[in-house]
Design a protein around this motif. Structure first.
Motif, PDB file in Angstrom:
ATOM      1  N   PHE A 106       0.823  -1.208   0.000  1.00  0.00           N
ATOM      2  CA  PHE A 106       0.000   0.000   0.000  1.00  0.00           C
ATOM      3  C   PHE A 106       0.860   1.262   0.000  1.00  0.00           C
ATOM      4  O   PHE A 106       0.627   2.192  -0.779  1.00  0.00           O
ATOM      5  N   VAL A 107       1.871   1.306   0.872  1.00  0.00           N
ATOM      6  CA  VAL A 107       2.724   2.493   0.965  1.00  0.00           C
ATOM      7  C   VAL A 107       3.610   2.627  -0.266  1.00  0.00           C
ATOM      8  O   VAL A 107       3.811   3.730  -0.792  1.00  0.00           O
ATOM      9  N   SER A 108       4.143   1.513  -0.772  1.00  0.00           N
ATOM     10  CA  SER A 108       5.043   1.566  -1.926  1.00  0.00           C
ATOM     11  C   SER A 108       4.325   2.029  -3.187  1.00  0.00           C
ATOM     12  O   SER A 108       4.883   2.781  -3.995  1.00  0.00           O
ATOM     13  N   GLU A 109       3.079   1.599  -3.345  1.00  0.00           N
ATOM     14  CA  GLU A 109       2.335   1.886  -4.572  1.00  0.00           C
ATOM     15  C   GLU A 109       1.370   3.050  -4.405  1.00  0.00           C
ATOM     16  O   GLU A 109       0.550   3.296  -5.298  1.00  0.00           O
ATOM     17  N   TYR A 110       1.471   3.778  -3.311  1.00  0.00           N
ATOM     18  CA  TYR A 110       0.507   4.849  -3.048  1.00  0.00           C
ATOM     19  C   TYR A 110       0.614   5.944  -4.106  1.00  0.00           C
ATOM     20  O   TYR A 110       1.695   6.467  -4.390  1.00  0.00           O
ATOM     21  N   ASP A 111      -0.526   6.277  -4.690  1.00  0.00           N
ATOM     22  CA  ASP A 111      -0.601   7.344  -5.691  1.00  0.00           C
ATOM     23  C   ASP A 111      -1.874   8.141  -5.422  1.00  0.00           C
ATOM     24  O   ASP A 111      -2.983   7.643  -5.673  1.00  0.00           O
ATOM     25  N   PRO A 112      -1.746   9.359  -4.909  1.00  0.00           N
ATOM     26  CA  PRO A 112      -2.957  10.127  -4.571  1.00  0.00           C
ATOM     27  C   PRO A 112      -3.801  10.495  -5.777  1.00  0.00           C
ATOM     28  O   PRO A 112      -4.985  10.817  -5.635  1.00  0.00           O
ATOM     29  N   ARG A 113      -3.215  10.450  -6.983  1.00  0.00           N
ATOM     30  CA  ARG A 113      -3.973  10.814  -8.185  1.00  0.00           C
ATOM     31  C   ARG A 113      -4.801   9.663  -8.716  1.00  0.00           C
ATOM     32  O   ARG A 113      -5.745   9.876  -9.471  1.00  0.00           O
ATOM     33  N   ALA A 114      -4.456   8.434  -8.320  1.00  0.00           N
ATOM     34  CA  ALA A 114      -5.174   7.264  -8.810  1.00  0.00           C
ATOM     35  C   ALA A 114      -6.355   6.945  -7.883  1.00  0.00           C
ATOM     36  O   ALA A 114      -6.341   7.305  -6.699  1.00  0.00           O
ATOM     37  N   PRO A 115      -7.389   6.286  -8.395  1.00  0.00           N
ATOM     38  CA  PRO A 115      -8.513   5.895  -7.523  1.00  0.00           C
ATOM     39  C   PRO A 115      -8.047   4.900  -6.476  1.00  0.00           C
ATOM     40  O   PRO A 115      -7.112   4.123  -6.719  1.00  0.00           O
ATOM     41  N   PRO A 116      -8.657   4.908  -5.297  1.00  0.00           N
ATOM     42  CA  PRO A 116      -8.229   3.980  -4.229  1.00  0.00           C
ATOM     43  C   PRO A 116      -8.335   2.531  -4.684  1.00  0.00           C
ATOM     44  O   PRO A 116      -9.308   2.149  -5.345  1.00  0.00           O
ATOM     45  N   PRO A 117      -7.345   1.698  -4.383  1.00  0.00           N
ATOM     46  CA  PRO A 117      -7.421   0.276  -4.731  1.00  0.00           C
ATOM     47  C   PRO A 117      -8.632  -0.384  -4.083  1.00  0.00           C
ATOM     48  O   PRO A 117      -8.910  -0.189  -2.901  1.00  0.00           O
ATOM     49  N   ALA A 118      -9.342  -1.196  -4.857  1.00  0.00           N
ATOM     50  CA  ALA A 118     -10.578  -1.801  -4.359  1.00  0.00           C
ATOM     51  C   ALA A 118     -10.327  -2.757  -3.204  1.00  0.00           C
ATOM     52  O   ALA A 118     -11.155  -2.876  -2.303  1.00  0.00           O
ATOM     53  N   GLY A 119      -9.184  -3.419  -3.207  1.00  0.00           N
ATOM     54  CA  GLY A 119      -8.923  -4.405  -2.175  1.00  0.00           C
ATOM     55  C   GLY A 119      -8.175  -3.888  -0.971  1.00  0.00           C
ATOM     56  O   GLY A 119      -7.763  -4.679  -0.117  1.00  0.00           O
ATOM     57  N   GLU A 120      -7.962  -2.578  -0.868  1.00  0.00           N
ATOM     58  CA  GLU A 120      -7.220  -2.004   0.247  1.00  0.00           C
ATOM     59  C   GLU A 120      -8.124  -1.086   1.060  1.00  0.00           C
ATOM     60  O   GLU A 120      -8.369   0.066   0.680  1.00  0.00           O
ATOM     61  N   PRO A 121      -8.661  -1.559   2.196  1.00  0.00           N
ATOM     62  CA  PRO A 121      -9.580  -0.726   2.979  1.00  0.00           C
ATOM     63  C   PRO A 121      -8.929   0.529   3.532  1.00  0.00           C
ATOM     64  O   PRO A 121      -9.598   1.549   3.723  1.00  0.00           O
ATOM     65  N   LEU A 122      -7.624   0.477   3.786  1.00  0.00           N
ATOM     66  CA  LEU A 122      -6.946   1.626   4.368  1.00  0.00           C
ATOM     67  C   LEU A 122      -6.938   2.823   3.422  1.00  0.00           C
ATOM     68  O   LEU A 122      -6.832   3.971   3.866  1.00  0.00           O
ATOM     69  N   ALA A 123      -7.060   2.558   2.119  1.00  0.00           N
ATOM     70  CA  ALA A 123      -7.040   3.643   1.139  1.00  0.00           C
ATOM     71  C   ALA A 123      -8.238   4.570   1.289  1.00  0.00           C
ATOM     72  O   ALA A 123      -8.211   5.709   0.809  1.00  0.00           O
ATOM     73  N   ARG A 124      -9.297   4.108   1.950  1.00  0.00           N
ATOM     74  CA  ARG A 124     -10.492   4.943   2.118  1.00  0.00           C
ATOM     75  C   ARG A 124     -10.333   5.983   3.227  1.00  0.00           C
ATOM     76  O   ARG A 124     -11.101   6.941   3.278  1.00  0.00           O
ATOM     77  N   VAL A 125      -9.383   5.762   4.118  1.00  0.00           N
ATOM     78  CA  VAL A 125      -9.270   6.672   5.265  1.00  0.00           C
ATOM     79  C   VAL A 125      -7.882   7.295   5.400  1.00  0.00           C
ATOM     80  O   VAL A 125      -7.740   8.367   6.005  1.00  0.00           O
ATOM     81  N   ALA A 126      -6.819   6.659   4.890  1.00  0.00           N
ATOM     82  CA  ALA A 126      -5.455   7.137   5.099  1.00  0.00           C
ATOM     83  C   ALA A 126      -4.998   8.009   3.940  1.00  0.00           C
ATOM     84  O   ALA A 126      -5.150   7.646   2.768  1.00  0.00           O
ATOM     85  N   ASP A 127      -4.427   9.145   4.259  1.00  0.00           N
ATOM     86  CA  ASP A 127      -3.879  10.086   3.285  1.00  0.00           C
ATOM     87  C   ASP A 127      -2.380  10.208   3.540  1.00  0.00           C
ATOM     88  O   ASP A 127      -1.960  10.695   4.597  1.00  0.00           O
ATOM     89  N   LEU A 128      -1.569   9.759   2.577  1.00  0.00           N
ATOM     90  CA  LEU A 128      -0.115   9.758   2.736  1.00  0.00           C
ATOM     91  C   LEU A 128       0.561  10.861   1.925  1.00  0.00           C
ATOM     92  O   LEU A 128       1.783  10.846   1.755  1.00  0.00           O
ATOM     93  N   ARG A 129      -0.207  11.821   1.434  1.00  0.00           N
ATOM     94  CA  ARG A 129       0.393  12.877   0.609  1.00  0.00           C
ATOM     95  C   ARG A 129       1.351  13.759   1.386  1.00  0.00           C
ATOM     96  O   ARG A 129       2.201  14.431   0.798  1.00  0.00           O
ATOM     97  N   GLY A 130       1.233  13.780   2.703  1.00  0.00           N
ATOM     98  CA  GLY A 130       2.127  14.600   3.515  1.00  0.00           C
ATOM     99  C   GLY A 130       3.480  13.961   3.765  1.00  0.00           C
ATOM    100  O   GLY A 130       4.352  14.597   4.375  1.00  0.00           O
ATOM    101  N   LEU A 131       3.689  12.728   3.300  1.00  0.00           N
ATOM    102  CA  LEU A 131       4.957  12.035   3.508  1.00  0.00           C
ATOM    103  C   LEU A 131       5.865  12.190   2.289  1.00  0.00           C
ATOM    104  O   LEU A 131       5.411  12.047   1.151  1.00  0.00           O
TER     105      LEU A 131
END
Length: 481
Positions: A106-131
């Motif tokens: 999840f962290v390695s492939e995180y892309d704020p411009r792409a839609p949240p991955p369907a199989g990753e529940p954390l993508a609905r609540v976690a925002d990593l753009r500040g890292l």
């Protein structure tokens, strides 16, 4: 009060400074549905931690909370086990490795411009753009250390910490634990209970002593806890004491040490197990008999986490498990337990109610409230009413891109000096500031804890005004002037 809420048309902006665990983030997500009218929009909480290891634990425990493949009760037990135990069961160790692999992806492939991955529940609540990219890489390194290939002896590492802490008093450490409990923790009292009314603390002495000795805070049944909880291991950096200069400062090589650097003095029970959130829970869990608490912090922690997990998924209030049949499940003002006839009557009513939904759970889910259902897993809601933005590194640098002032700021006692720093760009008139004080820091004397509170008020003078509130005694509330 006036000016304390968010501006019209936007959701609340909250800053959480070094909370140490995701209890605030989890409660904000779970109870967002309670905000009247949505509060003007979805809230945004910024969580800052100084070390990537702590931030990684935030992500892990949030992901466990969102893992609806686990029954609710087992999910709560797993969350508390990973949160507060130095040792895990073998099953939990396997589960931790699965989560580590998923979090690394999840962290390695995180892309704020792409839609949240369907199989990753954390993508609905976690925002990593500040890292930054380097900070994400540091998180990935932490997740890789959580795998079973990283063989460590957690019990030995913790014993090393204990020996360095107690020093020549190590062989008499049980006496020191007794002193810390009775002379500090018990003297600090319990919110809502007069000190003369109870002779013990809500954190049971046996639980506190067991945790101080073995690192096990939450045990279930006769399970064997032998696997290391690698999430509590981290790296600290320092300088070897090879020689001293003429000013008697230590000089030497820069070194790193990997080991157990979690808390060994205070307990993890304060996160979920000492505060009840509504009057009915407080009345139930604060019952006394012969000046002793009938319940304890382990029971309350399990209850509180189950409540949060229920509200997180169902967006509704969880029925009280101790009040299943009205008055039959409640106790009177004297604090007496239900009679055998009342318990049998309550069980009969619950059994009759279970027939309406199949297994006594939520209709259509196939899963009971106690997690014993065998149907399909529950589904997550599409919108949780807010998002959690994670940041680390230098706090001021991380918040440079903050576009609006925070409506509320929560600060751990370690960073209480923030009240005197220049944070005008983050706050506005009416911003609320909650500062954790040192009431339950058992390594401090009572007068030192009082001195800490006075020092915080002194630093806040001129910028912040103390506000009386119903917050626990371990917290202070200020309003920006």
């Amino acid at each position: 009060g006036p000016g304390a809420g968010p501006e019209a048309g936007r959701g609340a902006e909250v800053l959480d400074v070094a909370p140490g665990d995701p209890r605030h983030a989890l409660a904000a997500l779970a109870r967002a549905w309670r905000r009247p009218g949505g509060g003007g929009g979805p809230f945004r909480a910024v969580v800052w931690e100084p070390a990537p290891e702590v931030l990684a634990r935030h992500l892990l425990l949030l992901r466990v909370a969102l893992d609806v493949a686990l029954p609710p009760r087992e999910r709560a037990e797993r969350l508390l086990e990973l949160h507060g135990n130095a040792l895990l069961t073998e099953r939990a160790e396997e589960y931790l490795e699965e989560q580590a692999v998923a979090l690394e992806a999840f962290v390695s492939e995180y892309d704020p411009r792409a839609p949240p991955p369907a199989g990753e529940p954390l993508a609905r609540v976690a925002d990593l753009r500040g890292l930054k990219y380097a900070e994400r890489d540091a998180l990935v390194d932490v997740f890789r250390r959580w795998r079973r290939a990283n063989r460590i002896d957690m019990a030995a590492l913790r014993q090393t910490r204990l020996r360095r802490f107690y020093k020549d008093r190590y062989d008499f450490r049980r006496n020191m634990v007794d002193w810390d409990y009775h002379m500090r923790l018990q003297e600090a009292g319990v919110d809502g209970v007069a000190r003369e009314a109870a002779t013990g603390h809500f954190i049971h002495f046996q639980h506190f002593r067991e945790w101080r000795d073995s690192g096990l805070a939450f045990e279930v049944g006769d399970r064997v806890y032998s696997a290391p909880n690698r999430t509590l291991a981290s790296t600290v950096r320092g300088r070897a004491k090879e020689f001293k200069d003429r000013d008697l400062n230590d000089k030497g090589r820069s070194v790193e040490a990997y080991g157990y650097w979690g808390d060994i003095v205070n307990s993890p029970y304060h996160s979920f197990g000492t505060q009840a959130w509504d009057e009915e829970d407080r009345a139930h869990f604060r019952r006394l008999r012969n000046k002793q608490f009938i319940s304890n912090s382990v029971e309350l922690a399990q209850h509180n986490v189950e409540v949060l997990l229920h509200e997180l998924i169902h967006r509704s209030e969880r029925p009280k498990p101790y009040a299943g049949a009205g008055a039959a499940g409640r106790t009177g003002g004297s604090g007496e337990m239900p009679t055998l006839e009342e318990v049998e009557e309550r069980d009969e009513v619950q059994a009759e109610g279970a027939g309406a939904t199949g297994d006594g759970g939520v209709e259509g889910t196939g899963e009971g409230e106690d997690g014993a259902g065998t149907g399909h897993p529950q589904s997550l809601p599409e919108d949780f009413g807010g998002r959690i933005c994670f940041v680390t590194g230098d706090l001021k640098a991380a918040l440079k891109k903050q576009k609006s002032a925070f409506d509320a700021i929560a600060v751990s006692n370690r960073y209480a000096t923030i009240v005197k720093e220049d944070i005008e760009g983050w706050v506005r008139a009416g911003t609320r500031l909650v500062v954790e004080n040192a009431n339950y820091m058992v390594e401090l004397k009572a007068d030192h804890s009082q001195g800490f509170l006075e020092r915080v008020e002194e630093m806040a003078a001129g910028k912040w005004e103390r506000v009386k509130s119903q917050l626990p005694s371990s917290q202070m509330l200020f309003s920006h002037v």
